[in-house]
Design a protein around this motif. Structure first.
Motif, PDB file in Angstrom:
ATOM      1  N   VAL A   1     -37.403  36.396  19.455  1.00  0.00           N
ATOM      2  CA  VAL A   1     -35.930  36.180  19.453  1.00  0.00           C
ATOM      3  C   VAL A   1     -34.933  35.636  20.513  1.00  0.00           C
ATOM      4  O   VAL A   1     -34.202  34.883  20.163  1.00  0.00           O
ATOM      5  CB  VAL A   1     -35.238  37.650  19.065  1.00  0.00           C
ATOM      6  N   ARG A   2     -35.593  35.768  21.506  1.00  0.00           N
ATOM      7  CA  ARG A   2     -34.983  35.342  22.885  1.00  0.00           C
ATOM      8  C   ARG A   2     -35.293  33.502  22.843  1.00  0.00           C
ATOM      9  O   ARG A   2     -34.438  32.794  23.377  1.00  0.00           O
ATOM     10  CB  ARG A   2     -35.752  35.885  24.074  1.00  0.00           C
ATOM     11  N   ILE A   3     -36.393  33.331  22.331  1.00  0.00           N
ATOM     12  CA  ILE A   3     -36.610  31.732  22.392  1.00  0.00           C
ATOM     13  C   ILE A   3     -35.491  31.083  21.484  1.00  0.00           C
ATOM     14  O   ILE A   3     -35.040  30.175  21.422  1.00  0.00           O
ATOM     15  CB  ILE A   3     -37.884  31.406  21.820  1.00  0.00           C
ATOM     16  N   LEU A   4     -35.349  31.907  20.243  1.00  0.00           N
ATOM     17  CA  LEU A   4     -34.380  31.498  19.215  1.00  0.00           C
ATOM     18  C   LEU A   4     -33.063  31.225  19.821  1.00  0.00           C
ATOM     19  O   LEU A   4     -32.220  30.362  19.767  1.00  0.00           O
ATOM     20  CB  LEU A   4     -34.460  32.281  18.094  1.00  0.00           C
ATOM     21  N   GLU A   5     -32.733  32.379  20.694  1.00  0.00           N
ATOM     22  CA  GLU A   5     -31.237  32.302  21.338  1.00  0.00           C
ATOM     23  C   GLU A   5     -31.224  31.141  22.370  1.00  0.00           C
ATOM     24  O   GLU A   5     -30.172  30.682  22.588  1.00  0.00           O
ATOM     25  CB  GLU A   5     -31.223  33.787  22.031  1.00  0.00           C
ATOM     26  N   GLU A   6     -32.516  30.809  23.223  1.00  0.00           N
ATOM     27  CA  GLU A   6     -32.295  29.708  24.068  1.00  0.00           C
ATOM     28  C   GLU A   6     -32.212  28.331  23.192  1.00  0.00           C
ATOM     29  O   GLU A   6     -31.338  27.689  23.607  1.00  0.00           O
ATOM     30  CB  GLU A   6     -33.947  29.635  24.605  1.00  0.00           C
ATOM     31  N   ILE A   7     -32.841  28.442  22.089  1.00  0.00           N
ATOM     32  CA  ILE A   7     -32.599  27.126  21.380  1.00  0.00           C
ATOM     33  C   ILE A   7     -30.998  26.953  20.990  1.00  0.00           C
ATOM     34  O   ILE A   7     -30.444  25.815  20.846  1.00  0.00           O
ATOM     35  CB  ILE A   7     -33.745  27.133  19.984  1.00  0.00           C
ATOM     36  N   GLU A   8     -30.461  27.866  20.585  1.00  0.00           N
ATOM     37  CA  GLU A   8     -29.060  28.036  19.949  1.00  0.00           C
ATOM     38  C   GLU A   8     -28.284  27.693  20.915  1.00  0.00           C
ATOM     39  O   GLU A   8     -27.212  27.043  21.298  1.00  0.00           O
ATOM     40  CB  GLU A   8     -28.844  29.493  19.378  1.00  0.00           C
ATOM     41  N   HIS A   9     -28.453  28.481  22.369  1.00  0.00           N
ATOM     42  CA  HIS A   9     -27.705  28.168  23.595  1.00  0.00           C
ATOM     43  C   HIS A   9     -27.599  26.485  24.098  1.00  0.00           C
ATOM     44  O   HIS A   9     -26.486  26.254  24.309  1.00  0.00           O
ATOM     45  CB  HIS A   9     -28.164  28.928  24.634  1.00  0.00           C
ATOM     46  N   THR A  10     -29.073  26.027  23.970  1.00  0.00           N
ATOM     47  CA  THR A  10     -29.183  24.748  24.346  1.00  0.00           C
ATOM     48  C   THR A  10     -28.236  23.730  23.279  1.00  0.00           C
ATOM     49  O   THR A  10     -27.673  22.777  23.508  1.00  0.00           O
ATOM     50  CB  THR A  10     -30.638  24.217  24.456  1.00  0.00           C
ATOM     51  N   ALA A  11     -28.359  24.098  21.921  1.00  0.00           N
ATOM     52  CA  ALA A  11     -27.862  23.491  20.921  1.00  0.00           C
ATOM     53  C   ALA A  11     -26.101  23.306  21.221  1.00  0.00           C
ATOM     54  O   ALA A  11     -25.383  22.353  21.224  1.00  0.00           O
ATOM     55  CB  ALA A  11     -27.938  23.839  19.763  1.00  0.00           C
ATOM     56  N   ASP A  12     -25.703  24.632  21.633  1.00  0.00           N
ATOM     57  CA  ASP A  12     -24.164  24.524  22.229  1.00  0.00           C
ATOM     58  C   ASP A  12     -24.007  23.638  23.280  1.00  0.00           C
ATOM     59  O   ASP A  12     -22.839  23.074  23.411  1.00  0.00           O
ATOM     60  CB  ASP A  12     -23.861  25.840  22.798  1.00  0.00           C
ATOM     61  N   ARG A  13     -24.865  23.461  24.318  1.00  0.00           N
ATOM     62  CA  ARG A  13     -24.557  22.713  25.605  1.00  0.00           C
ATOM     63  C   ARG A  13     -24.861  21.168  25.464  1.00  0.00           C
ATOM     64  O   ARG A  13     -24.325  20.347  26.059  1.00  0.00           O
ATOM     65  CB  ARG A  13     -25.592  23.218  26.480  1.00  0.00           C
ATOM     66  N   THR A  14     -25.493  20.724  24.148  1.00  0.00           N
ATOM     67  CA  THR A  14     -25.772  19.591  23.846  1.00  0.00           C
ATOM     68  C   THR A  14     -25.141  18.592  22.864  1.00  0.00           C
ATOM     69  O   THR A  14     -25.208  17.583  22.587  1.00  0.00           O
ATOM     70  CB  THR A  14     -27.306  19.138  23.833  1.00  0.00           C
ATOM     71  N   ARG A  15     -24.361  19.367  21.995  1.00  0.00           N
ATOM     72  CA  ARG A  15     -23.515  18.793  21.251  1.00  0.00           C
ATOM     73  C   ARG A  15     -22.118  19.779  20.702  1.00  0.00           C
ATOM     74  O   ARG A  15     -22.035  20.866  21.181  1.00  0.00           O
ATOM     75  CB  ARG A  15     -24.029  18.775  19.735  1.00  0.00           C
ATOM     76  N   ASP A  16     -21.073  19.192  19.982  1.00  0.00           N
ATOM     77  CA  ASP A  16     -19.795  19.929  19.585  1.00  0.00           C
ATOM     78  C   ASP A  16     -20.127  20.978  18.658  1.00  0.00           C
ATOM     79  O   ASP A  16     -20.877  20.220  17.631  1.00  0.00           O
ATOM     80  CB  ASP A  16     -18.767  19.013  19.423  1.00  0.00           C
ATOM     81  N   GLY A  17     -19.940  22.119  18.565  1.00  0.00           N
ATOM     82  CA  GLY A  17     -20.209  22.943  17.449  1.00  0.00           C
ATOM     83  C   GLY A  17     -21.542  23.254  17.515  1.00  0.00           C
ATOM     84  O   GLY A  17     -22.417  22.950  18.163  1.00  0.00           O
ATOM     85  N   SER A  18     -21.780  24.653  16.822  1.00  0.00           N
ATOM     86  CA  SER A  18     -23.010  25.136  16.898  1.00  0.00           C
ATOM     87  C   SER A  18     -23.184  26.260  15.949  1.00  0.00           C
ATOM     88  O   SER A  18     -22.123  26.494  15.230  1.00  0.00           O
ATOM     89  CB  SER A  18     -23.286  26.101  18.399  1.00  0.00           C
ATOM     90  N   PRO A  19     -24.472  26.666  15.371  1.00  0.00           N
ATOM     91  CA  PRO A  19     -24.580  27.713  14.398  1.00  0.00           C
ATOM     92  C   PRO A  19     -24.344  29.086  14.878  1.00  0.00           C
ATOM     93  O   PRO A  19     -24.071  29.349  15.973  1.00  0.00           O
ATOM     94  CB  PRO A  19     -26.051  27.455  14.034  1.00  0.00           C
ATOM     95  N   GLU A  20     -23.886  29.856  13.712  1.00  0.00           N
ATOM     96  CA  GLU A  20     -23.507  31.091  14.111  1.00  0.00           C
ATOM     97  C   GLU A  20     -24.761  31.768  15.237  1.00  0.00           C
ATOM     98  O   GLU A  20     -25.965  31.432  14.880  1.00  0.00           O
ATOM     99  CB  GLU A  20     -23.316  32.034  13.000  1.00  0.00           C
ATOM    100  N   PRO A  21     -24.336  32.751  16.286  1.00  0.00           N
ATOM    101  CA  PRO A  21     -25.456  33.288  16.908  1.00  0.00           C
ATOM    102  C   PRO A  21     -26.206  34.019  16.175  1.00  0.00           C
ATOM    103  O   PRO A  21     -26.030  34.757  15.373  1.00  0.00           O
ATOM    104  CB  PRO A  21     -24.518  34.051  17.895  1.00  0.00           C
TER     105      PRO A  21
END
Length: 367
Positions: free
Chosen positions: A343-363
């Motif tokens: 789950v932490r790996i998934l959170e890292e992927i999500e966090h990086t998506a937030d930092r590399t583009r506008d908008g992000s999926p729900e946490p």
């Protein structure tokens, strides 16, 4: 040499730097020989080579530090030359004082030049003020020739190379996740050894450090560079840094998962749990692949779907653990660690998506 001729890159930049160094050294010698006594001509040539570093920013900074070191060294030589004169004891005292000045942090690695310049000006030139003046002029000529050569043909930033190296790094992390999934499904030879996964994790960390150093060089190359890239290129290097940081953290989580899996009991009762967990790792690897670091996801909805699928796999694996009710001592912590790290790996992927583009999926949530 062939790679330097074939296309742009570090090899061509290195060859270009050598050519600029030769031209700057020759120009510095010619100007110094025309204006100054022959006793200081070589100093201009040496300083021209010292002023040429891999980037314009580094060249300017090192030149400023060197001129500062030279100012301290020649000031000490002039002071002793005009008072004490050149003697064994005065050379020793000047060397001792200059070595203290070399530790001045603002001078950085050029601090070592303080005693070199001081002793060269004092012992070599007898502490004569005119000689010291010529020495300073030779150094100024060398610095100007070196910087002029660098600014005339400044090294171009290679953001594409940095992106390729970063993408390769995350592909290695993705391959590790899929290898872990295969290990969970079926324990095989070397991959069941904790030492094997410790080595693979260390290789990933070493590679990440190497890629970070390359990206740092490219970021430095954009500073004060007359061939400064567009802001989009600078943003790309920033995304590379974000991705490298993510991969370093993923390596820690992967190593923890590998340690848990190598201690997980292999029994018919746990087969369903490990199979469910393997599907979770495959889904997590799919999400990492969809992230497409360092560019970021082309399709945010697809990334959202992969993360949601991985969370469903997580809940399936959690349910399998609860239904099988492992009662072997230490078995619950093993599965709990493996699930939490995924789950932490998934959170890292999500966090990086937030930092590399506008908008992000729900946490994502593990509850």
């Amino acid at each position: 040499m062939c790679r330097a001729v074939r296309g742009p890159g570090e090899e061509r930049d290195g060859l270009l730097l050598q050519c600029k160094g030769a031209a700057a050294a020759a120009a510095a010698w010619w100007v110094a020989a025309w204006l100054l006594p022959s006793t200081v001509t070589a100093f201009a040539t040496f300083t021209a080579l010292l002023a040429l570093q891999s980037t314009v920013y580094r060249s300017l900074w090192d030149s400023a530090q060197y001129l500062g070191a030279m100012a301290l060294g020649t000031a000490g030589a002039a002071a002793f030359g005009s008072t004490a004169g050149v003697h064994v004891w005065s050379v020793g005292v000047l060397a001792f004082i200059a070595l203290i000045g070399a530790r001045f942090q603002l001078l950085g690695r050029q601090g070592a030049q303080v005693p070199v310049v001081a002793l060269f000006a004092f012992a070599g030139g007898g502490g004569d003020i005119d000689y010291i003046g010529h020495l300073v002029a030779a150094a100024a000529i060398g610095v100007c020739c070196g910087l002029a050569a660098h600014l005339a043909v400044a090294p171009s930033p290679h953001t594409d190379t940095a992106q390729e190296m970063t993408a390769d790094l995350t592909a290695r992390a993705e391959n590790l996740l899929r290898a872990l999934a295969r290990t969970a499904e079926q324990e095989t030879g070397e991959e069941s050894s904790p030492e094997y996964w410790a080595r693979r994790s260390q290789e990933l960390a070493t590679r990440a450090a190497r890629v970070r150093a390359a990206v740092d060089r490219e970021q430095e190359n954009t500073r004060l560079n007359p061939r400064r890239p567009w802001s989009s290129a600078e943003e790309s290097l920033h995304r590379c840094h974000e991705t490298i940081s993510m991969t370093e953290r993923l390596g820690t989580h992967i190593r923890s998962i590998a340690r848990a899996l190598t201690h997980a009991p292999r029994t018919p009762e746990t087969a369903r749990v490990l199979t469910s967990y393997a599907k979770l790792l495959h889904a997590t690897a799919d999400a990492l692949q969809c992230l497409r670091p360092p560019q970021g996801p082309e399709d945010p909805d697809a990334l959202r779907g992969h993360i949601e699928d991985a969370m469903r796999r997580y809940h399936d694996a959690t349910a399998a653990v609860r239904e099988d009710r492992p009662d072997t001592p230490g078995e619950w912590p093993v599965y709990g660690t493996a699930l939490n790290e995924a789950v932490r790996i998934l959170e890292e992927i999500e966090h990086t998506a937030d930092r590399t583009r506008d908008g992000s999926p729900e946490p994502c949530r593990s509850e």
